[in-house]
Design an enzyme around this catalytic site. Structure first.
Site, mmCIF file in Angstrom:
data_model
loop_
_atom_site.group_PDB
_atom_site.id
_atom_site.type_symbol
_atom_site.label_atom_id
_atom_site.label_comp_id
_atom_site.label_asym_id
_atom_site.label_seq_id
_atom_site.Cartn_x
_atom_site.Cartn_y
_atom_site.Cartn_z
ATOM 1 N N LYS A 53 0.801 -1.335 0.184
ATOM 2 C CA LYS A 53 0.106 0.025 0.302
ATOM 3 C C LYS A 53 0.937 1.261 0.018
ATOM 4 O O LYS A 53 0.423 2.227 -0.628
ATOM 5 C CB LYS A 53 -0.827 -0.079 1.325
ATOM 6 C CG LYS A 53 -2.082 -0.915 1.002
ATOM 7 C CD LYS A 53 -2.943 -1.305 2.410
ATOM 8 C CE LYS A 53 -3.835 -2.455 1.885
ATOM 9 N NZ LYS A 53 -5.039 -2.716 3.104
ATOM 10 N N GLN A 97 -4.617 -1.509 9.226
ATOM 11 C CA GLN A 97 -4.946 -2.788 8.779
ATOM 12 C C GLN A 97 -5.538 -3.763 9.501
ATOM 13 O O GLN A 97 -5.346 -3.771 10.899
ATOM 14 C CB GLN A 97 -3.429 -3.338 8.477
ATOM 15 C CG GLN A 97 -2.960 -4.502 7.816
ATOM 16 C CD GLN A 97 -3.676 -4.293 6.153
ATOM 17 O OE1 GLN A 97 -3.806 -3.292 5.591
ATOM 18 N NE2 GLN A 97 -3.996 -5.380 5.584
ATOM 19 N N ASP A 120 -10.630 3.295 3.505
ATOM 20 C CA ASP A 120 -11.066 1.627 3.245
ATOM 21 C C ASP A 120 -12.640 1.660 3.205
ATOM 22 O O ASP A 120 -13.009 0.584 2.637
ATOM 23 C CB ASP A 120 -10.797 0.791 4.737
ATOM 24 C CG ASP A 120 -9.664 -0.002 4.612
ATOM 25 O OD1 ASP A 120 -9.268 -0.444 3.283
ATOM 26 O OD2 ASP A 120 -9.020 -0.181 5.501
HETATM 27 N N1 GUN Z 1 -6.824 -6.734 5.549
HETATM 28 C C1 GUN Z 1 -7.134 -7.466 4.666
HETATM 29 N N2 GUN Z 1 -7.499 -6.498 3.682
HETATM 30 C C2 GUN Z 1 -7.633 -5.411 4.050
HETATM 31 C C3 GUN Z 1 -8.386 -4.205 3.828
HETATM 32 O O1 GUN Z 1 -8.624 -4.128 2.503
HETATM 33 N N3 GUN Z 1 -8.317 -3.069 4.670
HETATM 34 C C4 GUN Z 1 -7.852 -3.253 5.855
HETATM 35 N N4 GUN Z 1 -7.630 -2.128 6.687
HETATM 36 N N5 GUN Z 1 -7.402 -4.236 6.328
HETATM 37 C C5 GUN Z 1 -7.099 -5.309 5.353
#
Ligand code: GUN
Length: 282
Positions: A53, A97, A120
């Site tokens: 990311k 996350q 998100d």
């Molecule tokens: N863990 C797995 N996929 C995601 C996501 O898209 N966002 C977040 N915050 N955590 C994740």
């Protein structure tokens, strides 16, 4: 019939280029879109995802910083940190996350993120905005799936779309986005009595279960659009989706591969949401 491939890598690339252009324009006005990512603990998959990311963001011209905390961070300290970032005007997007350590209430943590920075799209306000058609952030995976359907010039109006999976992150928002485009939507899940009987009626199937071979060729209407959200490993350890790609691609009209389908689009849509967070806050 042999299905046409919807190439998530190529589409994600063009989206990243568009984001880069709009980011450069914002920066020329002195606004530097900034994503702050919080990782708690040492989950290896989360370490990889968060690193991606950050690198996706910086490659596109966005600022991104990763804050890493030990697994025994208290929930109160995490909430305090989020509140500080909410108040920091130089931070446009906040992503915590998941999964979080077991002693934390994930929903409470997500609800502490300001909805204007919820890139998100997991906040209850974002979910409500999606349900009512109000402006708000769309969760990245279903948003990416919609972009893939849009990319083939497919009109969803009056079509039967079947979503397999009812998670808050994919299945439910996916159904809302398809509905917003006037599809007739069915949500199937683990208690659905005869999945094949329903998917065989579908013009569009989105498989988001997290289990191999949930959708096989005999369950698909000829010519259907098949979107595979799954990320699994087969017996040889190779990445595969929820869809039996080899069989279904002989029946479907369009299909997304795994890897190279929804995955890169999910990553690209986070960049779109971050850019739009900065545009809205400026
Ligand atoms: N863990 C797995 N996929 C995601 C996501 O898209 N966002 C977040 N915050 N955590 C994740």
């Amino acid at each position: 019939m042999t299905a046409q491939l919807i190439d998530g890598n190529a589409l994600a690339r063009s989206i990243r280029e568009e984001v880069a252009g709009r980011t450069a324009a914002l920066k020329a006005r002195g606004i530097h879109p900034h994503l702050r990512i919080i990782l708690v603990g040492e989950d290896p998959a989360s370490q990889v995802y968060t690193k991606h990311k950050v690198s996706d963001s910086t490659a596109t011209g966005l600022d991104a910083k990763l804050e890493v905390y030990p697994a025994d961070l208290s929930e109160a300290d995490l909430l305090a940190r989020i509140r500080t970032l909410n108040a920091d005007a130089s931070v446009h997007g906040i992503l915590v996350q998941l999964p979080l350590p077991a002693h934390m209430d994930s929903q409470k943590v997500i609800e502490t993120i300001s909805p204007v920075k919820d890139v998100d799209g997991f906040h209850v306000a974002s979910a409500g905005a999606l349900m009512t058609g109000a402006p708000g952030f769309r969760p990245c995976t279903p948003y990416g799936c919609m972009k893939m359907i849009e990319s083939i010039g497919y009109s969803l109006r009056g079509k039967h779309a079947v979503v397999i999976g009812r998670s808050n992150i994919v299945g439910k928002p996916m159904a809302m986005m398809l509905l917003a485009q006037s599809a007739t939507v069915t949500i199937c899940h683990s208690a659905t009595a005869d999945l094949g009987a329903i998917t065989r009626q579908a013009d569009v199937v989105v498989a988001a279960v997290g289990k191999r071979n949930v959708l096989t060729a005999d369950m698909v209407k000829p010519g259907a659009v098949v979107i595979d959200v799954g990320m699994n490993r087969n017996d040889e350890g190779k990445l595969c989706g929820d869809v039996d790609f080899e069989g279904v691609s002989k029946v479907a009209g369009w299909i997304t591969p795994v890897p190279g389908g929804v995955g890169p689009m999910t990553r690209a849509m986070l960049l779109v949401n971050t850019l739009e967070a900065a545009e809205r806050q400026s």
